[in-house]
Design a protein around this motif. Sequence first.
Motif, PDB file in Angstrom:
ATOM      1  N   ALA A  49       0.748  -1.118  -0.145  1.00 56.46           N
ATOM      2  CA  ALA A  49      -0.024   0.134  -0.007  1.00 56.46           C
ATOM      3  C   ALA A  49       0.888   1.124  -0.097  1.00 56.46           C
ATOM      4  N   TYR A  50       1.984   1.166   0.837  1.00 53.65           N
ATOM      5  CA  TYR A  50       2.694   2.339   0.851  1.00 53.65           C
ATOM      6  C   TYR A  50       3.508   2.685  -0.424  1.00 53.65           C
ATOM      7  N   ILE A  51       3.820   1.577  -1.305  1.00 59.03           N
ATOM      8  CA  ILE A  51       4.425   1.620  -2.487  1.00 59.03           C
ATOM      9  C   ILE A  51       3.656   2.170  -3.491  1.00 59.03           C
ATOM     10  N   VAL A  52       2.598   1.774  -3.565  1.00 58.36           N
ATOM     11  CA  VAL A  52       1.570   2.258  -4.671  1.00 58.36           C
ATOM     12  C   VAL A  52       1.196   3.652  -4.204  1.00 58.36           C
ATOM     13  N   MET A  53       0.802   4.134  -2.949  1.00 53.34           N
ATOM     14  CA  MET A  53       0.325   5.506  -2.658  1.00 53.34           C
ATOM     15  C   MET A  53       1.302   6.370  -2.765  1.00 53.34           C
ATOM     16  N   SER A  54       2.926   6.166  -2.347  1.00 58.16           N
ATOM     17  CA  SER A  54       3.738   7.056  -2.685  1.00 58.16           C
ATOM     18  C   SER A  54       4.505   7.040  -3.851  1.00 58.16           C
ATOM     19  N   LYS A  55       4.538   5.943  -4.752  1.00 57.89           N
ATOM     20  CA  LYS A  55       5.153   5.529  -5.863  1.00 57.89           C
ATOM     21  C   LYS A  55       6.640   5.608  -5.578  1.00 57.89           C
ATOM     22  N   HIS A  56       6.903   4.897  -4.503  1.00 58.77           N
ATOM     23  CA  HIS A  56       8.291   4.755  -4.230  1.00 58.77           C
ATOM     24  C   HIS A  56       8.580   3.354  -4.022  1.00 58.77           C
ATOM     25  N   ALA A  57       9.655   2.952  -4.729  1.00 56.06           N
ATOM     26  CA  ALA A  57      10.005   1.552  -4.898  1.00 56.06           C
ATOM     27  C   ALA A  57      11.101   1.155  -3.566  1.00 56.06           C
ATOM     28  N   LEU A  86       4.368 -11.375  -0.541  1.00 55.51           N
ATOM     29  CA  LEU A  86       5.662 -11.095  -0.777  1.00 55.51           C
ATOM     30  C   LEU A  86       5.765 -10.658  -2.612  1.00 55.51           C
ATOM     31  N   CYS A  87       4.852 -11.307  -3.304  1.00 51.31           N
ATOM     32  CA  CYS A  87       4.632 -11.076  -4.616  1.00 51.31           C
ATOM     33  C   CYS A  87       4.358  -9.711  -4.996  1.00 51.31           C
ATOM     34  N   ASN A  88       3.332  -9.087  -4.035  1.00 52.63           N
ATOM     35  CA  ASN A  88       2.635  -7.869  -4.509  1.00 52.63           C
ATOM     36  C   ASN A  88       3.539  -6.838  -4.040  1.00 52.63           C
ATOM     37  N   VAL A  89       4.439  -7.219  -3.159  1.00 53.29           N
ATOM     38  CA  VAL A  89       5.387  -6.057  -2.623  1.00 53.29           C
ATOM     39  C   VAL A  89       6.561  -5.886  -3.839  1.00 53.29           C
ATOM     40  N   LYS A  90       6.724  -6.993  -4.415  1.00 53.16           N
ATOM     41  CA  LYS A  90       7.742  -7.139  -5.452  1.00 53.16           C
ATOM     42  C   LYS A  90       7.237  -6.405  -6.905  1.00 53.16           C
ATOM     43  N   PHE A  95       7.406  -2.164 -10.426  1.00 55.81           N
ATOM     44  CA  PHE A  95       6.749  -1.026 -11.054  1.00 55.81           C
ATOM     45  C   PHE A  95       6.966   0.473 -11.076  1.00 55.81           C
ATOM     46  N   TYR A  96       7.331   0.714  -9.582  1.00 50.62           N
ATOM     47  CA  TYR A  96       7.668   1.915  -9.116  1.00 50.62           C
ATOM     48  C   TYR A  96       9.260   2.189  -9.055  1.00 50.62           C
ATOM     49  N   SER A  97       9.973   1.273  -9.549  1.00 50.58           N
ATOM     50  CA  SER A  97      11.348   1.397  -9.520  1.00 50.58           C
ATOM     51  C   SER A  97      12.021   2.307 -10.377  1.00 50.58           C
ATOM     52  N   PRO A  98      13.006   3.222 -10.274  1.00 47.98           N
ATOM     53  CA  PRO A  98      13.443   4.234 -11.059  1.00 47.98           C
ATOM     54  C   PRO A  98      13.549   3.852 -12.385  1.00 47.98           C
TER      55      PRO A  98
END
Length: 102
Positions: A49-57, A86-90, A95-98
Amino acid sequence: MNMSLTKAIQDYIDKNPYLTNDEVEEATMYNDAGEWAVSLEYVCARLTAYIVMSKHALSPQEMEELEALIDNTKITGNEYFNESFLCNVKKASNFYSPKNLE
């Protein structure tokens, strides 16, 4: 109960900069009850959720640390960790990796 695993998970939870105080409390509750897989599944859900909301990998080091902790939990043989967390985190992190945002 594996006290070293409980401590390792708690250390991870406590130092994780992406979890809110309420999320730390909930993950700690599961961890204190010896529900290591549930605690890590919860952490993974919150990280996604954090990664998707912040767009930060997550950094490669952060991902390695999380995976190592999950692997240590699986080694106990008493816990079933649902890999989809874990797959969802990955997926979100990739997706949001630089390199993908260029």
